[in-house]
Design a protein around this motif. Structure first.
Motif, PDB file in Angstrom:
ATOM      1  N   GLN A   1       0.832  -1.207   0.000  1.00 43.58           N
ATOM      2  CA  GLN A   1       0.000   0.000   0.000  1.00 43.58           C
ATOM      3  C   GLN A   1       0.864   1.254   0.000  1.00 43.58           C
ATOM      4  N   THR A   2       1.950   1.232   0.774  1.00 41.94           N
ATOM      5  CA  THR A   2       2.861   2.380   0.827  1.00 41.94           C
ATOM      6  C   THR A   2       3.468   2.648  -0.542  1.00 41.94           C
ATOM      7  N   LEU A   3       3.942   1.611  -1.217  1.00 42.70           N
ATOM      8  CA  LEU A   3       4.525   1.776  -2.554  1.00 42.70           C
ATOM      9  C   LEU A   3       3.483   2.300  -3.542  1.00 42.70           C
ATOM     10  N   TYR A   4       2.282   1.768  -3.473  1.00 39.83           N
ATOM     11  CA  TYR A   4       1.214   2.229  -4.359  1.00 39.83           C
ATOM     12  C   TYR A   4       0.898   3.705  -4.111  1.00 39.83           C
ATOM     13  N   ASP A   5       0.777   4.091  -2.850  1.00 41.83           N
ATOM     14  CA  ASP A   5       0.492   5.497  -2.519  1.00 41.83           C
ATOM     15  C   ASP A   5       1.606   6.416  -3.000  1.00 41.83           C
ATOM     16  N   MET A   6       2.854   5.982  -2.828  1.00 42.05           N
ATOM     17  CA  MET A   6       3.991   6.783  -3.283  1.00 42.05           C
ATOM     18  C   MET A   6       3.949   6.961  -4.799  1.00 42.05           C
ATOM     19  N   GLY A   7       3.759   5.860  -5.525  1.00 43.68           N
ATOM     20  CA  GLY A   7       3.756   5.908  -6.980  1.00 43.68           C
ATOM     21  C   GLY A   7       2.609   6.720  -7.552  1.00 43.68           C
ATOM     22  N   THR A   8       1.406   6.534  -7.015  1.00 46.21           N
ATOM     23  CA  THR A   8       0.260   7.284  -7.540  1.00 46.21           C
ATOM     24  C   THR A   8       0.386   8.779  -7.241  1.00 46.21           C
ATOM     25  N   ALA A   9       0.963   9.132  -6.098  1.00 47.27           N
ATOM     26  CA  ALA A   9       1.171  10.550  -5.783  1.00 47.27           C
ATOM     27  C   ALA A   9       2.170  11.170  -6.763  1.00 47.27           C
ATOM     28  N   ALA A  10       3.226  10.435  -7.103  1.00 47.13           N
ATOM     29  CA  ALA A  10       4.220  10.944  -8.049  1.00 47.13           C
ATOM     30  C   ALA A  10       3.619  11.115  -9.441  1.00 47.13           C
ATOM     31  N   LEU A  11       2.829  10.154  -9.895  1.00 44.61           N
ATOM     32  CA  LEU A  11       2.178  10.269 -11.202  1.00 44.61           C
ATOM     33  C   LEU A  11       1.188  11.422 -11.232  1.00 44.61           C
ATOM     34  N   LYS A  12       0.485  11.627 -10.154  1.00 45.17           N
ATOM     35  CA  LYS A  12      -0.474  12.725 -10.074  1.00 45.17           C
ATOM     36  C   LYS A  12       0.223  14.088 -10.099  1.00 45.17           C
ATOM     37  N   ALA A  13       1.388  14.168  -9.447  1.00 44.10           N
ATOM     38  CA  ALA A  13       2.110  15.442  -9.348  1.00 44.10           C
ATOM     39  C   ALA A  13       2.867  15.809 -10.615  1.00 44.10           C
ATOM     40  N   ASP A  14       3.276  14.806 -11.384  1.00 41.47           N
ATOM     41  CA  ASP A  14       4.090  15.064 -12.577  1.00 41.47           C
ATOM     42  C   ASP A  14       3.490  14.325 -13.771  1.00 41.47           C
ATOM     43  N   LYS A  15       2.814  15.032 -14.634  1.00 39.16           N
ATOM     44  CA  LYS A  15       2.117  14.437 -15.785  1.00 39.16           C
ATOM     45  C   LYS A  15       3.075  13.827 -16.805  1.00 39.16           C
ATOM     46  N   ASP A  16       4.381  14.168 -16.720  1.00 39.77           N
ATOM     47  CA  ASP A  16       5.360  13.603 -17.643  1.00 39.77           C
ATOM     48  C   ASP A  16       5.767  12.178 -17.266  1.00 39.77           C
ATOM     49  N   ILE A  17       5.494  11.759 -16.047  1.00 41.28           N
ATOM     50  CA  ILE A  17       5.806  10.395 -15.629  1.00 41.28           C
ATOM     51  C   ILE A  17       4.688   9.481 -16.109  1.00 41.28           C
ATOM     52  N   LEU A  18       5.038   8.511 -16.930  1.00 41.90           N
ATOM     53  CA  LEU A  18       4.049   7.568 -17.453  1.00 41.90           C
ATOM     54  C   LEU A  18       3.981   6.291 -16.638  1.00 41.90           C
ATOM     55  N   LYS A  19       5.145   5.874 -16.106  1.00 40.24           N
ATOM     56  CA  LYS A  19       5.213   4.619 -15.366  1.00 40.24           C
ATOM     57  C   LYS A  19       6.331   4.725 -14.341  1.00 40.24           C
ATOM     58  N   MET A  20       6.147   4.075 -13.207  1.00 37.41           N
ATOM     59  CA  MET A  20       7.162   4.116 -12.167  1.00 37.41           C
ATOM     60  C   MET A  20       7.306   2.729 -11.548  1.00 37.41           C
ATOM     61  N   SER A  21       8.554   2.282 -11.400  1.00 36.38           N
ATOM     62  CA  SER A  21       8.849   1.027 -10.713  1.00 36.38           C
ATOM     63  C   SER A  21       9.520   1.355  -9.387  1.00 36.38           C
ATOM     64  N   LEU A  22       8.996   0.786  -8.307  1.00 36.88           N
ATOM     65  CA  LEU A  22       9.541   1.024  -6.982  1.00 36.88           C
ATOM     66  C   LEU A  22       9.871  -0.314  -6.326  1.00 36.88           C
ATOM     67  N   TYR A  23      10.998  -0.370  -5.642  1.00 36.15           N
ATOM     68  CA  TYR A  23      11.435  -1.556  -4.923  1.00 36.15           C
ATOM     69  C   TYR A  23      11.716  -1.167  -3.479  1.00 36.15           C
ATOM     70  N   MET A  24      11.335  -2.031  -2.553  1.00 35.93           N
ATOM     71  CA  MET A  24      11.585  -1.750  -1.145  1.00 35.93           C
ATOM     72  C   MET A  24      11.842  -3.069  -0.420  1.00 35.93           C
ATOM     73  N   PRO A  25      12.807  -3.063   0.518  1.00 37.33           N
ATOM     74  CA  PRO A  25      13.042  -4.287   1.280  1.00 37.33           C
ATOM     75  C   PRO A  25      11.845  -4.608   2.163  1.00 37.33           C
ATOM     76  N   ASN A  26      11.553  -5.883   2.300  1.00 37.26           N
ATOM     77  CA  ASN A  26      10.465  -6.344   3.151  1.00 37.26           C
ATOM     78  C   ASN A  26      11.089  -6.877   4.434  1.00 37.26           C
ATOM     79  N   ILE A  27      11.258  -5.989   5.407  1.00 42.67           N
ATOM     80  CA  ILE A  27      11.874  -6.343   6.686  1.00 42.67           C
ATOM     81  C   ILE A  27      10.812  -6.231   7.767  1.00 42.67           C
ATOM     82  N   HIS A  28      10.678  -7.262   8.556  1.00 40.69           N
ATOM     83  CA  HIS A  28       9.687  -7.256   9.629  1.00 40.69           C
ATOM     84  C   HIS A  28      10.325  -6.824  10.940  1.00 40.69           C
ATOM     85  N   PHE A  29       9.569  -6.093  11.740  1.00 37.50           N
ATOM     86  CA  PHE A  29      10.002  -5.640  13.055  1.00 37.50           C
ATOM     87  C   PHE A  29       9.015  -6.163  14.087  1.00 37.50           C
TER      88      PHE A  29
END
Length: 84
Positions: free
Chosen positions: A25-53
């Protein structure tokens, strides 16, 4: 510009941060906010480590919860967000 938006969505306000229901959900929220803010971005790939605490007892008296990272499960979460 996109990096500023990604950081804002990830960290949230300095005083309280932003709650994450899941890394997906965090990655999706980050990506959709970036696409909404910058109309020149067509696609974004994001990677994040999955570490549990997990919660642990603090070594010193504290009113705050203390969490420590654990080895398992772990991995990398990938999200690709696009306009299409």
């Amino acid at each position: 510009k996109a990096v500023v938006i990604l950081k804002k969505e990830f960290f949230g306000p300095a005083a309280k941060g932003v709650y994450s229901y899941s890394i997906q959900q965090t990655l999706y929220d980050m990506g959709t906010a970036a696409l909404k803010a910058d109309k020149d971005i067509l696609k974004m790939s994001l990677y994040m480590p999955n570490i549990h605490f997990l919660p642990t007892a603090p070594l010193v008296k504290s009113k705050d919860a203390v969490y420590v990272p654990v080895d398992e499960p772990h991995g990398v979460i990938h999200a690709e967000i696009s306009r299409e």
